[in-house]
Write a protein that holds these residues in place. Structure first.
Motif, PDB file in Angstrom:
ATOM      1  N   GLU A  37       0.820  -1.213   0.000  1.00 17.15           N
ATOM      2  CA  GLU A  37       0.000   0.000   0.000  1.00 17.15           C
ATOM      3  C   GLU A  37       0.853   1.261   0.000  1.00 17.15           C
ATOM      4  N   LYS A  41       0.482   3.963  -2.994  1.00 20.63           N
ATOM      5  CA  LYS A  41       0.087   5.355  -2.770  1.00 20.63           C
ATOM      6  C   LYS A  41       1.018   6.313  -3.501  1.00 20.63           C
ATOM      7  N   SER A  46      -5.384   7.759  -7.557  1.00 24.71           N
ATOM      8  CA  SER A  46      -6.340   7.446  -6.478  1.00 24.71           C
ATOM      9  C   SER A  46      -7.359   6.416  -6.938  1.00 24.71           C
ATOM     10  N   ASP A  47      -7.808   6.511  -8.206  1.00 17.78           N
ATOM     11  CA  ASP A  47      -8.778   5.533  -8.724  1.00 17.78           C
ATOM     12  C   ASP A  47      -8.155   4.142  -8.837  1.00 17.78           C
ATOM     13  N   LEU A  49      -5.606   2.986  -7.083  1.00 14.52           N
ATOM     14  CA  LEU A  49      -5.418   2.484  -5.719  1.00 14.52           C
ATOM     15  C   LEU A  49      -6.734   1.975  -5.150  1.00 14.52           C
ATOM     16  N   LYS A  50      -7.804   2.715  -5.386  1.00 17.48           N
ATOM     17  CA  LYS A  50      -9.130   2.306  -4.907  1.00 17.48           C
ATOM     18  C   LYS A  50      -9.539   0.982  -5.548  1.00 17.48           C
ATOM     19  N   GLY A  51      -9.210   0.806  -6.829  1.00 21.53           N
ATOM     20  CA  GLY A  51      -9.552  -0.438  -7.522  1.00 21.53           C
ATOM     21  C   GLY A  51      -8.826  -1.635  -6.948  1.00 21.53           C
ATOM     22  N   LYS A  53      -7.526  -1.908  -3.862  1.00 20.45           N
ATOM     23  CA  LYS A  53      -8.000  -2.154  -2.498  1.00 20.45           C
ATOM     24  C   LYS A  53      -9.378  -2.802  -2.509  1.00 20.45           C
ATOM     25  N   GLY A  54     -10.215  -2.415  -3.477  1.00 17.81           N
ATOM     26  CA  GLY A  54     -11.527  -3.050  -3.589  1.00 17.81           C
ATOM     27  C   GLY A  54     -11.419  -4.517  -3.954  1.00 17.81           C
TER      28      GLY A  54
END
Length: 729
Positions: A37, A41, A46-47, A49-51, A53-54
């Motif tokens: 992570e 970062k 950000s998108d 990273l969000k993908g 983590k999801g």
């Protein structure tokens, strides 16, 4: 060949520890070469990273556009660390890992404009040849297509100059061709089943994670000494060799001062582990000479399995730098302890609760008892499948060998918890009176934390033991991929929890019982049904074998026996119902494991025959000729009196001849049995033939060879001896 042995001993004696400085704190080094992570970062949008983590937390699919961004960030991170290649790193059904390296470097069609390129398509999917890996008949040689697909739940890492991307391996027709896919499915099934049960106690629980902490035992042998032994080189163990006068009988190695050369190896190994995010914490001497252990902090099971597979590869590579050979075989030396890989397993919620750790409140303890008793019930119902999950040719040498758990699967929970279950079993069925509720909550359930404070004793003979806040599956072999055991364990417990919820809900909806009362009623019945699996005594005793047979427990002492449970109707139905493996996948693994058993015994038989006839017999004859010349000389000197004077030499000549004849005849018989076995077409029959008709010759031939080792002049014996292999630091 004797020259090779003594040269190896000379090389070993000159070895000095490689100087290694631990300059940085482990907390600073940890995960430096992992696309974790912290790295994401820095290098991902950000998108993106969000993908990621999801996908990790909820299993959501990563869109192709996001995959391109993730690949771009991953490539830039890798290039910043000097990486030149990437690989999909996967776990085919060989038990090891596999990788094919591709360079980031690419050019245009005319050879101009060179560039480092790595896109989402290359990250998400690759196409290795699927026909050359074990597949159990799923794929024909002419149907070679298979796919590796990115597993975002296990972070990419850098080893050397290569970016390694953990992946699953699947056939063109959709079947799993690896160890990871069934494990991921089993963990998903566990999450679903355990989360539903947790909601009886805490509505806020949204995820349950199975955790694993493995303990890796291994031997370190000087590399030149190991390379002087053909059996170690080709099979990972010694097929012959007389025990050393001094072994482990003084108990002076266990937890002793770590030899300086081994310590330098351990420190170097730990450095590599820290960089790769493998949280190793413990190191110590094990029981046998030159045997050691390392163990990590608990992790999520899929990641822990990946880390153990990676570790076994790193151990050998680091060993080369230190002129060591790592032996991960479960029984590399006769007469001293073998090696295992204890799998410490537990369950944790996303709210921070260890479901197998009692607490201070009755409600939390009822939750503990629910998962504790359901685990026992699962092992009780599927004990033969648990045995099959740890069945290998190498582990057969260790199980029940008075240093490891027996082949009979049982559960040890300790005296205190045995009393708790006995009290819970005695609760009246149906609706509880106010007095019974109070008694349960205060005297049975409420006091569990107190009794566990003193429940620290351990039963080393138990294959599956509760050790305070986790279960320890002690029977897993040291060379094994943990995924087989963990897939089976998580699947059977998930199935049991699923059935438990159905029964509890039925009592609540149909019988009108309160939730706690329904739970108590079901748990009480489970205690009664699971008594046969609970055992607190000596698992090595003959009395336990007799008792286990009376209880109806299986006692499969060989892999061909044990593996039958892999393809039983019970196993097929279980894995299919839980969505872990379909019938084709289960039966393929059964075939592969039988084939692997046959090949390992076949190789060992060939190597033993070669060493016996091309090393041991020529050396024995050479020494025998020396004795014959000695007797002739005595006859010339002493005339008719020589028979009395040369009596011992003559007896020795005869004894050597008997052992030579024994080796020749038994190797020939073994070879004939091997030929008969090779003509069989059924995998189970072939495995049984190798087990029952070929393998028994190993010990007979070995006994003849080991006797000759004691008789023949040490100066001409070609094979490095146990005292040299085990006692050389």
């Amino acid at each position: 060949m004797a020259t090779l042995r003594f040269q190896a001993l000379k090389d070993a004696s000159r070895r000095k520890p490689i100087h290694f400085e631990e300059t940085d704190r482990k907390s600073i080094l940890f995960g430096s070469n992992v696309f974790n992570e912290k790295a994401m970062k820095q290098y991902l949008t950000s998108d993106a990273l969000k993908g990621v983590k999801g996908a990790i937390q909820f299993g959501t699919k990563i869109e192709r556009k996001l995959a391109d961004y993730i690949a771009m960030g991953m490539k830039e991170w890798a290039l910043s660390k000097g990486v030149t290649h990437y690989t999909h790193w996967f776990q085919p059904l060989t038990g090891a890992t596999a990788e094919k390296h591709d360079a980031f470097f690419e050019t245009s069609y005319d050879g101009s404009d060179p560039v480092e390129k790595f896109g989402g398509g290359q990250l998400v999917q690759q196409e290795p040849d699927a026909s050359s890996f074990p597949n159990g008949g799923i794929r024909n040689t002419f149907e070679a297509r298979g796919y590796t697909a990115w597993d975002p739940t296990s972070p990419a890492f850098i080893y050397g100059t290569t970016l390694c991307i953990p992946t699953v391996f699947i056939s063109y027709t959709g079947e799993a061709l690896d160890n990871k896919i069934p494990l991921l499915r089993a963990l998903s099934a566990m999450d679903d089943a355990a989360t539903e049960v947790c909601k009886y106690f805490d509505k806020n629980v949204k995820k349950v994670t199975a955790t694993l902490g493995w303990e890796q035992e291994y031997f370190l042998i000087d590399r030149s000494l190991a390379n002087s032994r053909p059996d170690i080189v080709m099979t990972g163990r010694t097929l012959l060799g007389h025990t050393s006068a001094k072994g482990q009988q003084l108990d002076d190695h266990y937890f002793g001062s770590i030899p300086s050369r081994a310590l330098m190896y351990m420190r170097d190994l730990e450095q590599e582990c820290m960089l790769l995010g493998i949280p190793v914490k413990t190191r110590h001497n094990e029981v046998a000479p030159n045997q050691f252990e390392l163990a990590p902090i608990f992790e999520e099971t899929n990641l822990a399995v990946d880390h153990n597979c990676l570790l076994m590869d790193i151990m050998e590579k680091v060993a080369e730098r230190h002129h060591f050979k790592v032996l991960l075989h479960e029984k590399p030396f006769k007469g001293v302890n073998g090696s295992g890989k204890h799998n410490n397993w537990s369950l944790a919620t996303d709210t921070g609760v260890n479901l197998l750790s009692p607490s201070k409140t009755p409600m939390s303890n009822l939750q503990f008892l629910t998962f504790f008793i359901n685990t026992i019930k699962a092992v009780n119902d599927y004990e033969s499948l648990m045995r099959a999950a740890i069945a290998t040719a190498s582990n057969d040498h260790r199980l029940g060998a008075n240093e490891a758990p027996p082949a009979i699967i049982s559960v040890f929970i300790g005296e205190q918890l045995t009393k708790v279950l006995a009290e819970l079993e005695g609760v009246t069925s149906g609706k509880l009176s106010p007095e019974e509720k109070t008694d349960l909550k205060l005297n049975v359930v409420g006091k569990i934390p107190d009794v566990l404070l003193d429940n620290t004793d351990r039963n080393r003979t138990s294959p599956f033991a509760f050790t305070g806040n986790k279960f320890e599956f002690r029977a897993v072999g040291s060379s094994a991929n943990c995924s087989n055991a963990m897939t089976t364990l998580n699947t059977i417990v998930a199935k049991q929890l699923k059935d438990f919820k159905i029964e509890v809900d039925a009592l609540i909806d149909q019988k009108g019982l309160k939730k706690d009362e329904a739970i108590f009623n079901v748990l009480r019945e489970y205690i009664k049904l699971s008594k046969k699996i609970l055992f607190e005594g000596d698992g090595y005793s003959e009395a336990w074998e007799i008792e286990a047979a009376k209880r109806g427990l299986s006692n499969f002492k060989t892999t061909p026996e044990a593996l039958k449970a892999r393809a039983s109707k019970q196993a097929l139905d279980l894995f299919s119902e839980m969505g872990v493996m379909n019938h084709v996948e289960v039966e393929a693994r059964y075939e592969i494991e039988l084939e692997e058993y046959v090949k390992k015994i076949q190789i060992e038989g060939r190597v033993l025959g070669d060493i016996s006839k091309n090393h041991v017999i020529p050396t024995a004859i050479r020494y025998q000729n020396t004795l014959i010349e000695n007797v002739r000389g005595l006859k010339e000197i002493f005339g008719t009196e020589f028979e009395t004077i040369a009596k011992e030499q003559i007896l020795l000549i005869k004894e050597i001849s008997l052992h030579i004849e024994g080796i020749n005849s038994k190797v020939e018989e073994m070879t004939n049995e091997r030929k008969k076995a090779n003509n069989l077409t059924n995998a189970q029959s072939m495995a049984e033939a190798y087990c029952n008709n070929v393998k028994p010759y190993f010990e007979v031939i070995r006994n003849h060879c080991d006797r000759l080792e004691l008789l023949v002049d040490d100066q001409i014996w070609t094979l490095t001896k146990y005292r040299e292999l085990l006692l050389t630091k």
